[in-house]
Motif scaffolding. Structure first.
Motif, PDB file in Angstrom:
ATOM      1  N   PRO A  40       0.814  -1.213   0.000  1.00 16.07           N
ATOM      2  CA  PRO A  40       0.000   0.000   0.000  1.00 16.07           C
ATOM      3  C   PRO A  40       0.854   1.272   0.000  1.00 16.07           C
ATOM      4  O   PRO A  40       0.461   2.280  -0.576  1.00 16.07           O
ATOM      5  CB  PRO A  40      -0.816  -0.121   1.288  1.00 16.07           C
ATOM      6  N   ALA A  41       2.037   1.223   0.606  1.00 17.33           N
ATOM      7  CA  ALA A  41       2.919   2.395   0.606  1.00 17.33           C
ATOM      8  C   ALA A  41       3.396   2.710  -0.810  1.00 17.33           C
ATOM      9  O   ALA A  41       3.477   3.875  -1.198  1.00 17.33           O
ATOM     10  CB  ALA A  41       4.108   2.145   1.529  1.00 17.33           C
ATOM     11  N   VAL A  42       3.706   1.690  -1.579  1.00 16.30           N
ATOM     12  CA  VAL A  42       4.146   1.894  -2.965  1.00 16.30           C
ATOM     13  C   VAL A  42       2.983   2.416  -3.808  1.00 16.30           C
ATOM     14  O   VAL A  42       3.144   3.323  -4.621  1.00 16.30           O
ATOM     15  CB  VAL A  42       4.711   0.586  -3.560  1.00 16.30           C
ATOM     16  N   LEU A  43       1.804   1.849  -3.590  1.00 20.94           N
ATOM     17  CA  LEU A  43       0.630   2.259  -4.364  1.00 20.94           C
ATOM     18  C   LEU A  43       0.110   3.628  -3.955  1.00 20.94           C
ATOM     19  O   LEU A  43      -0.508   4.323  -4.754  1.00 20.94           O
ATOM     20  CB  LEU A  43      -0.497   1.232  -4.204  1.00 20.94           C
ATOM     21  N   GLY A  44       0.315   3.994  -2.712  1.00 25.51           N
ATOM     22  CA  GLY A  44      -0.229   5.248  -2.211  1.00 25.51           C
ATOM     23  C   GLY A  44      -1.689   5.141  -1.842  1.00 25.51           C
ATOM     24  O   GLY A  44      -2.364   6.146  -1.666  1.00 25.51           O
ATOM     25  N   PHE A  53      -7.410  -3.543  -8.639  1.00 21.47           N
ATOM     26  CA  PHE A  53      -7.110  -3.037  -9.972  1.00 21.47           C
ATOM     27  C   PHE A  53      -6.157  -1.859  -9.785  1.00 21.47           C
ATOM     28  O   PHE A  53      -6.498  -0.893  -9.105  1.00 21.47           O
ATOM     29  CB  PHE A  53      -8.365  -2.505 -10.677  1.00 21.47           C
ATOM     30  N   VAL A  54      -4.974  -1.923 -10.380  1.00 26.72           N
ATOM     31  CA  VAL A  54      -4.044  -0.789 -10.359  1.00 26.72           C
ATOM     32  C   VAL A  54      -3.961  -0.273 -11.785  1.00 26.72           C
ATOM     33  O   VAL A  54      -3.370  -0.908 -12.651  1.00 26.72           O
ATOM     34  CB  VAL A  54      -2.648  -1.205  -9.843  1.00 26.72           C
ATOM     35  N   GLN A  55      -4.590   0.871 -12.018  1.00 20.84           N
ATOM     36  CA  GLN A  55      -4.655   1.454 -13.359  1.00 20.84           C
ATOM     37  C   GLN A  55      -3.599   2.540 -13.490  1.00 20.84           C
ATOM     38  O   GLN A  55      -3.562   3.486 -12.713  1.00 20.84           O
ATOM     39  CB  GLN A  55      -6.039   2.053 -13.615  1.00 20.84           C
ATOM     40  N   PHE A  56      -2.739   2.401 -14.496  1.00 16.50           N
ATOM     41  CA  PHE A  56      -1.770   3.449 -14.826  1.00 16.50           C
ATOM     42  C   PHE A  56      -2.367   4.277 -15.945  1.00 16.50           C
ATOM     43  O   PHE A  56      -2.790   3.740 -16.971  1.00 16.50           O
ATOM     44  CB  PHE A  56      -0.437   2.835 -15.267  1.00 16.50           C
ATOM     45  N   SER A  82     -10.703  -3.464  -4.870  1.00 21.12           N
ATOM     46  CA  SER A  82     -10.581  -2.011  -4.925  1.00 21.12           C
ATOM     47  C   SER A  82      -9.908  -1.592  -6.222  1.00 21.12           C
ATOM     48  O   SER A  82      -9.349  -2.411  -6.948  1.00 21.12           O
ATOM     49  CB  SER A  82      -9.793  -1.484  -3.723  1.00 21.12           C
ATOM     50  N   HIS A  83     -10.002  -0.299  -6.499  1.00 21.11           N
ATOM     51  CA  HIS A  83      -9.410   0.281  -7.710  1.00 21.11           C
ATOM     52  C   HIS A  83      -8.491   1.418  -7.281  1.00 21.11           C
ATOM     53  O   HIS A  83      -8.873   2.280  -6.502  1.00 21.11           O
ATOM     54  CB  HIS A  83     -10.511   0.809  -8.629  1.00 21.11           C
ATOM     55  N   VAL A  84      -7.256   1.384  -7.779  1.00 21.68           N
ATOM     56  CA  VAL A  84      -6.275   2.436  -7.504  1.00 21.68           C
ATOM     57  C   VAL A  84      -5.796   2.959  -8.847  1.00 21.68           C
ATOM     58  O   VAL A  84      -5.409   2.180  -9.719  1.00 21.68           O
ATOM     59  CB  VAL A  84      -5.076   1.885  -6.696  1.00 21.68           C
ATOM     60  N   LEU A  94       8.062   4.114 -10.946  1.00 23.57           N
ATOM     61  CA  LEU A  94       7.246   2.918 -10.738  1.00 23.57           C
ATOM     62  C   LEU A  94       6.771   2.358 -12.079  1.00 23.57           C
ATOM     63  O   LEU A  94       6.781   1.141 -12.286  1.00 23.57           O
ATOM     64  CB  LEU A  94       6.051   3.234  -9.834  1.00 23.57           C
ATOM     65  N   ALA A  95       6.384   3.234 -12.978  1.00 20.36           N
ATOM     66  CA  ALA A  95       5.949   2.786 -14.309  1.00 20.36           C
ATOM     67  C   ALA A  95       7.090   2.076 -15.042  1.00 20.36           C
ATOM     68  O   ALA A  95       6.873   1.048 -15.691  1.00 20.36           O
ATOM     69  CB  ALA A  95       5.444   3.975 -15.127  1.00 20.36           C
TER      70      ALA A  95
END
Length: 144
Positions: A40-44, A53-56, A82-84, A94-95
């Motif tokens: 969660p720290a990396v994702l914010g 779902f981690v959407q860039f 959840s969606h981030v 990170l990308a």
């Protein structure tokens, strides 16, 4: 006789130290890092206990807002999902680390934060549901 008493005292001292060391370790919380997991720290943002779902996306991406709407709606229909959304232009390191070459790109994380699916481009609703269904369900009683 004196040697035997000293041996017994030495054994008692060693046993006492071993017990003290063992009892100090009981109940200690240790941080566990899973290789490749996104915390969660990396994702914010907090992860879902079943999937995330981690959407860039980027500000100039035309397909990113509809993808955000779709993934938010699909995530709301599943318990523990959840969606981030991460702006790839702001989180370039990170990308690059995750080899994000286009937007939107969506990573699906399992309960531990490990990437289990990757969707390049705008997904359909069926593709988003398929990615969630393929994610092994977490044990909601114990997951954080």
């Amino acid at each position: 006789m004196l040697v035997r008493v000293l041996v017994v005292l030495a054994l008692l001292a060693i046993a006492s130290l071993a017990y003290w060391w063992w009892s100090r370790r009981q109940g200690r919380v240790t941080r566990v890092d899973i290789p490749g997991a996104l915390t969660p720290a990396v994702l914010g943002a907090p992860r879902g206990y079943r999937a995330t779902f981690v959407q860039f996306s980027t500000p100039v991406c035309a397909k990113c807002p509809p993808t955000r709407t779709l993934l938010t709606r699909v995530a709301a229909e599943y318990e523990g999902v959840s969606h981030v959304e991460i702006d790839a232009s702001e989180r370039l390191e990170l990308a690059r680390e995750l080899d994000i070459m286009r937007t939107p790109t969506t990573l699906v994380l399992d309960t531990n934060g490990v990437v289990v699916a990757r969707i390049s481009g705008a997904p359909t609703e069926a593709q988003a549901r398929e990615a969630i269904e393929a994610t092994p369900p977490g044990d909601s009683e114990y997951a954080i």
